[in-house]
Scaffold this motif. Structure first.
Motif, PDB file in Angstrom:
ATOM      1  N   ALA A 172       0.806  -1.212   0.000  1.00 45.68           N
ATOM      2  CA  ALA A 172       0.000   0.000   0.000  1.00 45.68           C
ATOM      3  C   ALA A 172       0.841   1.265   0.000  1.00 45.68           C
ATOM      4  N   LEU A 173       2.004   1.234   0.643  1.00 54.86           N
ATOM      5  CA  LEU A 173       2.732   2.468   0.888  1.00 54.86           C
ATOM      6  C   LEU A 173       4.036   2.620   0.120  1.00 54.86           C
ATOM      7  N   HIS A 174       4.660   1.538  -0.279  1.00 52.19           N
ATOM      8  CA  HIS A 174       5.997   1.675  -0.844  1.00 52.19           C
ATOM      9  C   HIS A 174       5.950   2.152  -2.290  1.00 52.19           C
ATOM     10  N   PRO A 175       6.653   3.252  -2.610  1.00 49.56           N
ATOM     11  CA  PRO A 175       6.719   3.721  -3.997  1.00 49.56           C
ATOM     12  C   PRO A 175       7.682   2.833  -4.778  1.00 49.56           C
ATOM     13  N   ARG A 219       7.758   9.566   2.744  1.00 48.97           N
ATOM     14  CA  ARG A 219       7.535  10.521   1.660  1.00 48.97           C
ATOM     15  C   ARG A 219       6.307  10.118   0.847  1.00 48.97           C
ATOM     16  N   GLY A 220       6.162   8.779   0.615  1.00 45.54           N
ATOM     17  CA  GLY A 220       5.012   8.295  -0.116  1.00 45.54           C
ATOM     18  C   GLY A 220       3.709   8.556   0.621  1.00 45.54           C
ATOM     19  N   MET A 221       3.739   8.494   1.960  1.00 44.95           N
ATOM     20  CA  MET A 221       2.542   8.765   2.751  1.00 44.95           C
ATOM     21  C   MET A 221       2.113  10.215   2.617  1.00 44.95           C
ATOM     22  N   ARG A 222       3.101  11.092   2.526  1.00 47.87           N
ATOM     23  CA  ARG A 222       2.782  12.519   2.414  1.00 47.87           C
ATOM     24  C   ARG A 222       2.228  12.870   1.047  1.00 47.87           C
TER      25      ARG A 222
END
Length: 222
Positions: A172-175, A219-222
């Protein structure tokens, strides 16, 4: 009868609760069920063709695993991670995996070193093909091969115990592109340091690699 709900399948040999639990868990960890997605007891039970009781028991077990959260008005949803969660997860990973890498450098066998090299090549090919699921699996395989070479039974048990929690945010979160392209160079440098039998350098490289991963996720969460 074999009906599906994401990765969910009706049981063959395991108990109903265990089958529903394992299938939902797999769907969460693979990203088929997204963070924040509501899990509706009646819907799961109806689509699989079973009663609500084993579904409810599976939800309760997933809650104990910290993979789902109970909603204020009833029901459950897939757990969403906060900045604090990610920082805590990576803090624990850095401590355990960097030490495991240090020990692994002292004990690793030539066949495991060759396997690590193969995983680096597989990771590069997976990134070139754009296969996100394969990228995640190969990246995980590299780290697991490394820490399991530590020969420390208790440390391996600790890492295995936290395994699902460490990786439950991955899909879900990792770019993928940015994060894993950068990780190829990290893995190659780790492998070179292992081949040179430099445990302190390996420990530092693994820690730096995980900290870089943490920053990318945040950074991906932001």
């Amino acid at each position: 009868m074999r009906t599906s709900f994401g990765a969910l399948r009706t049981p063959q040999k395991r108990s109903l609760r265990e089958e529903v639990y394992q299938s939902l868990k797999k769907s969460i960890l693979s990203g088929k069920l997204k963070p924040g997605q509501r899990l509706i007891e009646e819907q799961v039970a109806g689509q699989v063709g079973i009663s609500r009781t084993p579904v409810r028991e599976a939800f309760n077990k997933l809650e104990r695993d910290d993979l789902v959260m109970r909603l204020p008005k009833g029901g459950f949803a897939v757990r969403e991670f906060t900045k604090e969660d990610i920082e805590e997860i990576y803090g624990i990973r850095c401590a355990l995996e960097s030490y495991a890498a240090y020990l692994a450098t002292l004990h690793i066998t030539s066949d495991k070193i060759a396997l690590l090299g193969k995983k680096v090549e597989e990771l590069e090919k997976s990134i070139d093909s754009g296969d996100d699921e394969k990228i995640i699996q190969v990246h995980t395989d590299f780290h697991e091969t490394l820490y399991k070479s530590s020969k420390s039974k208790r440390l391996i048990e600790l890492l295995n115990y936290y395994h699902d929690f460490f990786y439950s945010y991955r899909f879900a979160l990792h770019p993928f592109s940015a994060g894993f392209k950068a990780s190829i160079a990290d893995h190659r440098n780790i492998l070179k340091a292992i081949e040179k039998k430099n445990p302190r350098l390996v420990e530092r490289l693994v820690r730096n690699h995980l900290e870089r991963g943490r920053d990318l996720v945040l950074r991906g969460m932001r």
